[in-house]
Design a protein around this motif. Structure first.
Motif, PDB file in Angstrom:
ATOM      1  N   HIS A  32     -10.055   3.001  -5.427  1.00 47.38           N
ATOM      2  CA  HIS A  32     -11.066   2.084  -5.209  1.00 47.38           C
ATOM      3  C   HIS A  32     -12.384   2.795  -5.197  1.00 47.38           C
ATOM      4  CE1 HIS A  32     -13.465  -1.242  -3.611  1.00 47.38           C
ATOM      5  NE2 HIS A  32     -13.858  -0.476  -2.721  1.00 47.38           N
ATOM      6  N   TYR A  33     -12.556   3.913  -4.240  1.00 40.60           N
ATOM      7  CA  TYR A  33     -13.401   4.610  -4.004  1.00 40.60           C
ATOM      8  C   TYR A  33     -13.890   5.660  -5.427  1.00 40.60           C
ATOM      9  CZ  TYR A  33     -14.234   2.622   0.334  1.00 40.60           C
ATOM     10  OH  TYR A  33     -14.439   1.776   1.625  1.00 40.60           O
TER      11      TYR A  33
ATOM     12  N   THR B 134     -11.524  12.307   2.911  1.00 39.45           N
ATOM     13  CA  THR B 134     -12.453  11.875   3.058  1.00 39.45           C
ATOM     14  C   THR B 134     -13.316  12.246   1.906  1.00 39.45           C
ATOM     15  OG1 THR B 134     -12.333  11.736   5.598  1.00 39.45           O
ATOM     16  CG2 THR B 134     -14.685  11.417   4.593  1.00 39.45           C
TER      17      THR B 134
ATOM     18  N   SER C 235       0.781  -1.303   0.027  1.00 40.14           N
ATOM     19  CA  SER C 235       0.083   0.243  -0.017  1.00 40.14           C
ATOM     20  C   SER C 235       0.781   1.414  -0.062  1.00 40.14           C
ATOM     21  CB  SER C 235      -0.670  -0.085   1.330  1.00 40.14           C
ATOM     22  OG  SER C 235      -1.918  -1.107   1.251  1.00 40.14           O
TER      23      SER C 235
ATOM     24  N   LYS D 145     -13.403   7.321   4.100  1.00 37.98           N
ATOM     25  CA  LYS D 145     -12.020   7.779   4.510  1.00 37.98           C
ATOM     26  C   LYS D 145     -10.967   7.072   3.695  1.00 37.98           C
ATOM     27  CE  LYS D 145      -9.575   9.783   8.351  1.00 37.98           C
ATOM     28  NZ  LYS D 145      -9.567  10.065   9.848  1.00 37.98           N
ATOM     29  N   VAL D 146     -10.180   7.727   3.083  1.00 38.89           N
ATOM     30  CA  VAL D 146      -9.097   6.790   2.367  1.00 38.89           C
ATOM     31  C   VAL D 146      -7.666   7.311   3.022  1.00 38.89           C
ATOM     32  CG1 VAL D 146     -10.269   6.662   0.114  1.00 38.89           C
ATOM     33  CG2 VAL D 146      -8.835   8.672   0.277  1.00 38.89           C
ATOM     34  N   ASN D 147      -6.932   6.594   3.189  1.00 45.08           N
ATOM     35  CA  ASN D 147      -5.663   6.385   3.846  1.00 45.08           C
ATOM     36  C   ASN D 147      -4.378   6.170   2.734  1.00 45.08           C
ATOM     37  OD1 ASN D 147      -5.987   7.252   6.590  1.00 45.08           O
ATOM     38  ND2 ASN D 147      -7.426   5.283   6.319  1.00 45.08           N
ATOM     39  N   THR D 148      -4.800   5.599   1.716  1.00 38.68           N
ATOM     40  CA  THR D 148      -3.685   5.097   0.769  1.00 38.68           C
ATOM     41  C   THR D 148      -4.371   5.281  -0.676  1.00 38.68           C
ATOM     42  OG1 THR D 148      -4.758   2.644   0.412  1.00 38.68           O
ATOM     43  CG2 THR D 148      -3.256   3.005   2.229  1.00 38.68           C
TER      44      THR D 148
ATOM     45  N   GLU E 159      -6.699   2.886  -1.930  1.00 41.90           N
ATOM     46  CA  GLU E 159      -8.356   3.239  -1.467  1.00 41.90           C
ATOM     47  C   GLU E 159      -8.661   4.425  -1.911  1.00 41.90           C
ATOM     48  OE1 GLU E 159      -7.708   1.765   3.308  1.00 41.90           O
ATOM     49  OE2 GLU E 159      -7.556   3.878   2.809  1.00 41.90           O
ATOM     50  N   PHE E 160      -7.888   5.480  -2.385  1.00 45.16           N
ATOM     51  CA  PHE E 160      -8.500   6.421  -3.223  1.00 45.16           C
ATOM     52  C   PHE E 160      -9.176   5.894  -4.611  1.00 45.16           C
ATOM     53  CE2 PHE E 160      -7.983   9.281  -6.472  1.00 45.16           C
ATOM     54  CZ  PHE E 160      -8.627  10.612  -6.146  1.00 45.16           C
TER      55      PHE E 160
END
Length: 165
Positions: free
Chosen positions: A44-45, A10, A2, A35-38, A41-42
């Motif tokens: 993905h959403y 968020t 990651s 809320k995205v931390n990586t 994740e960004f």
């Protein structure tokens, strides 16, 4: 593997309340998506969220640092304000929004920026850039310069500003 972001961000969406519904305050119209931390994740959403050109005018998309959100009454927002751009060529909004988000997660813009909002309207769209320090002309000019470069705006383009306090 990651790839951590320097700052968590968020995603939210805002759904304009029915004017007849008196129990629906502004903060109840803001809905957290994730809320995205990586970086992973960004993407993905982001890849599943409707883009600005797909939204009805009663919706807007928000993207804010940490758990902050678009309410000027919040303590972290009270001394700030928002820059705004009117996007008359609505076909450009999706492109500008994506460039803005990528610049934020890549920490390419001022860390005084706490969030951004895109609001589609029937004839034009608005992009708002929220910052935490309304009283600093130096910070404000730097953010305007960064936006002018990022969006490739003509030198005479007007970027508006509203201080919250």
């Amino acid at each position: 593997m990651s790839h951590l972001l320097n700052t968590p961000w968020t995603f939210y969406y805002f759904e304009k309340a029915d004017q007849k519904d008196t129990n629906n305050s502004y903060d109840k119209c803001i809905h957290k998506i994730a809320k995205v931390n990586t970086i992973e994740e960004f993407w993905h959403y982001y890849s599943h969220i409707l883009k600005p050109d797909q939204l009805e005018p009663k919706y807007s998309l928000h993207f804010f640092r940490n758990d902050s959100y678009a309410m000027w009454e919040l303590p972290e927002n009270q001394n700030g304000g928002s820059f705004y751009l009117q996007v008359k060529d609505k076909s450009q909004t999706k492109y500008l929004w994506e460039r803005l988000l990528l610049s934020l997660i890549g920490e390419q813009l001022s860390d005084d920026i706490i969030g951004v909002v895109v609001t589609p309207r029937p004839k034009l769209d608005f992009i708002y850039i929220w910052n935490k320090t309304a009283k600093s002309e130096e910070i404000g000019l730097e953010i305007c310069r960064q936006l002018q470069v990022l969006f490739e705006l003509p030198i005479d383009y007007t970027i508006g500003y509203n201080a919250f306090n």
